[in-house]
Design an enzyme around this catalytic site. Structure first.
Site, PDB file in Angstrom:
ATOM      1  CG  HIS A   1      -1.966  -0.976   1.243  1.00 31.15           C
ATOM      2  ND1 HIS A   1      -3.147  -0.909   2.089  1.00 31.15           N
ATOM      3  CD2 HIS A   1      -2.287  -2.049   0.381  1.00 31.15           C
ATOM      4  CE1 HIS A   1      -4.113  -1.654   1.610  1.00 31.15           C
ATOM      5  NE2 HIS A   1      -3.454  -2.441   0.674  1.00 31.15           N
TER       6      HIS A   1
ATOM      7  N   PRO B   1      -4.251   0.634  18.677  1.00 30.93           N
ATOM      8  CG  PRO B   1      -6.184  -0.396  18.265  1.00 30.93           C
ATOM      9  CD  PRO B   1      -5.524   0.131  19.266  1.00 30.93           C
TER      10      PRO B   1
ATOM     11  CE  LYS C   1       3.535   3.698  13.207  1.00 26.19           C
ATOM     12  NZ  LYS C   1       4.254   3.116  11.849  1.00 26.19           N
TER      13      LYS C   1
ATOM     14  CE1 TYR D   1      -1.395   3.991   9.093  1.00 24.74           C
ATOM     15  CE2 TYR D   1      -0.214   2.809   7.367  1.00 24.74           C
ATOM     16  CZ  TYR D   1      -1.305   2.942   8.389  1.00 24.74           C
ATOM     17  OH  TYR D   1      -2.257   2.100   8.174  1.00 24.74           O
TER      18      TYR D   1
ATOM     19  CE1 TYR E   1      -5.759   3.553  10.941  1.00 26.11           C
ATOM     20  CE2 TYR E   1      -5.272   3.925   8.506  1.00 26.11           C
ATOM     21  CZ  TYR E   1      -5.004   3.289   9.737  1.00 26.11           C
ATOM     22  OH  TYR E   1      -4.003   2.185   9.982  1.00 26.11           O
TER      23      TYR E   1
HETATM   24  C1  PHB Z   1      -5.901  -4.422  10.642  1.00 31.14           C
HETATM   25  O1  PHB Z   1      -5.860  -4.733   9.572  1.00 31.14           O
HETATM   26  O2  PHB Z   1      -6.212  -5.432  11.703  1.00 31.14           O
HETATM   27  C2  PHB Z   1      -5.325  -2.931  11.199  1.00 31.14           C
HETATM   28  C3  PHB Z   1      -4.878  -2.254  10.334  1.00 31.14           C
HETATM   29  C4  PHB Z   1      -4.452  -0.879  10.560  1.00 31.14           C
HETATM   30  C5  PHB Z   1      -4.740  -0.520  11.855  1.00 31.14           C
HETATM   31  C6  PHB Z   1      -5.131  -1.251  12.755  1.00 31.14           C
HETATM   32  C7  PHB Z   1      -5.218  -2.770  12.359  1.00 31.14           C
HETATM   33  O3  PHB Z   1      -4.419   0.719  12.213  1.00 31.14           O
END
Ligand code: PHB
Ligand code: APR
Length: 392
Positions: A72, A293, A297, A385, A201
């Site tokens: 990505h 989460p 990280k 990120y 997000y």
């Molecule tokens: C996930 O795919 O489980 C996931 C992806 C990004 C995040 C948290 C969890 O920030």
């Protein structure tokens, strides 16, 4: 029996460290209290920074990752009905992340642990650490009902937030820093194609949501929920309805619904324990720090901790000296705190906090609008990120 390094815990931190030490020819034994199936089956985040991908490549563990991982080069941020993309590659000079589930990483680590003959003992009970502040530490445990003891040079505490390693550091030495967030994440896995080819997000009046994935055919979605919520409160229909609302009209319309085959609620916490070393004990991963989460990280921090720890231990055994182990805690914590800051910031930016006044929501919306319009602000987000560099 005797070995050089005893590693407590066979999660990502413990197994990655075991592979790194094995590659350096440093004998180690991993003691894990749970069964292999239990450890490998836990569903966790799935975004790997380049540094973690490079580590798996260096260990020769990236075959499936290269074949199945999804690269990505950006991610989307949505605020109510407005969406913008943060182009990591453009903003960071080409960096990207790879979406590959932690359970896949664990499967690869475990398969190679067997084929390479790593000494990993599952269902090791009553693990206790002794004489950590001397030159002759040892570890006792129970294996198949029998008492056992391993003498070693060093102990790596990779036993997660609830482990015994951190608790073995005297309270007058250990300082802890903690923030518990007033909400949780309800996550589901479903065998449906993702609603977008990149992550979304979403900051919404009704709360945060995240659209993620495990593959082209498997989606991972989350919605912010109350800490009082129970899984039974969330039927699949309620989850899909809420997710679609929070992702906004356009993204919500792309969501393909299907039965969930995993559903769980996780609390959110920021936590750091300092120092990460006491005598001959070194903490790594969740044993020393927890991040919420948002930003994914956790696994990446575990990976960078054990890179630093394996470098430090290799220096000792190659005769390069003890400066590395003396510096480990300070070096690891410098990176940990930056990831803590980013995860806290990204959480604060995108979640709905109960009991806050309407000005807070307005300020959040203004910050999101600012990020949307400012390349400088997006660069801050992007470079964190994709992962900050490992400094000396
Ligand atoms: C996930 O795919 O489980 C996931 C992806 C990004 C995040 C948290 C969890 O920030
Ligand atoms: N004795 C032996 N093993 C133990 C003990 C103990 N007393 N206590 C805990 N463990 C084991 C746990 O069963 C678990 O398998 O230590 C392991 C710790 O693994 P994680 O909790 O996954 O921690 P870590 O390896 O640091 O992983 C960091 O991966 O799991 C995610 O959320 C985590 O993203 C973070 C990253």
């Amino acid at each position: 029996m005797r070995t050089k390094v005893v590693i407590v815990g066979a999660g990502p931190a413990g197994l990655l460290l075991a592979h790194l030490l094995h590659q350096e020819g440093i004998a180690c034994t991993v003691l894990e209290q749970r069964s292999q199936d239990y450890v490998a089956g836990r569903v966790r985040a799935g975004v790997l920074e380049q540094v973690t991908v490079d580590l798996l490549a260096r260990l020769g563990l990236d075959q499936r990752l290269r074949a199945e991982g999804l690269v990505h080069t950006g991610a989307n941020i949505s605020c109510d009905d407005e969406v913008f993309r943060v182009d990591f590659a453009d903003l960071t000079g080409g960096a990207s992340v790879v979406v590959y589930g932690q359970s896949e990483v664990m499967a690869d680590l475990n398969a190679a642990a067997v084929s390479r003959g790593l000494d990993v003992r599952y269902q090791a009970e009553h693990v206790a650490l002794h004489d950590l502040d001397t030159n002759h530490p040892y570890v006792t445990f129970t294996e198949n009902g029998e008492a056992a003891r391993i003498d070693c040079d060093f102990v790596a505490g990779c036993d997660g937030y609830h482990g015994i390693s951190r608790a073995s550091i005297p309270p007058n030495v250990l300082q802890t820093f903690e923030k518990v967030y007033p909400f949780g994440w309800l996550g589901i896995l479903a065998e449906v194609p993702p609603c977008n080819h990149e992550l979304i997000y979403a900051s919404h009046e009704r709360g945060f949501a995240l659209a993620s994935m495990r593959s082209q055919t498997r989606s991972r979605y989350y919605v912010q929920c109350s800490l009082d919520d129970r899984i039974e409160d969330w039927s699949d229909d309620r989850f899909w309805d809420e997710l679609c609302l929070r992702l906004g009209a356009n993204s919500g319309a792309e969501v393909v619904r299907g039965p969930s085959f995993e559903k769980s609620i996780a609390p959110l916490r920021s936590f750091v324990a300092e120092p990460m070393r006491w005598g001959r004990l070194f903490l790594a991963g969740d044993a020393a720090h927890i991040v919420p989460p948002t930003g994914a990280k956790g696994l990446n921090l575990a990976a960078t901790d054990v890179i630093m720890l394996s470098e430090a231990l290799s220096d000792v055994y190659s005769g390069a000296g003890k400066a590395g182990i003396d510096h480990y805690s300070q070096r690891a914590l410098a990176r940990v705190w930056k990831a803590e800051r980013f995860s806290w910031w990204f959480t604060s930016l995108t979640h709905r906090f109960p009991d806050t006044s309407s000005i807070d929501r307005k300020l959040q919306a203004a910050e999101l609008a600012y990020i949307r319009s400012s390349r400088a602000a997006q660069s801050m987000l992007a470079e964190n990120y994709v992962g900050l560099p490992l400094t000396l």
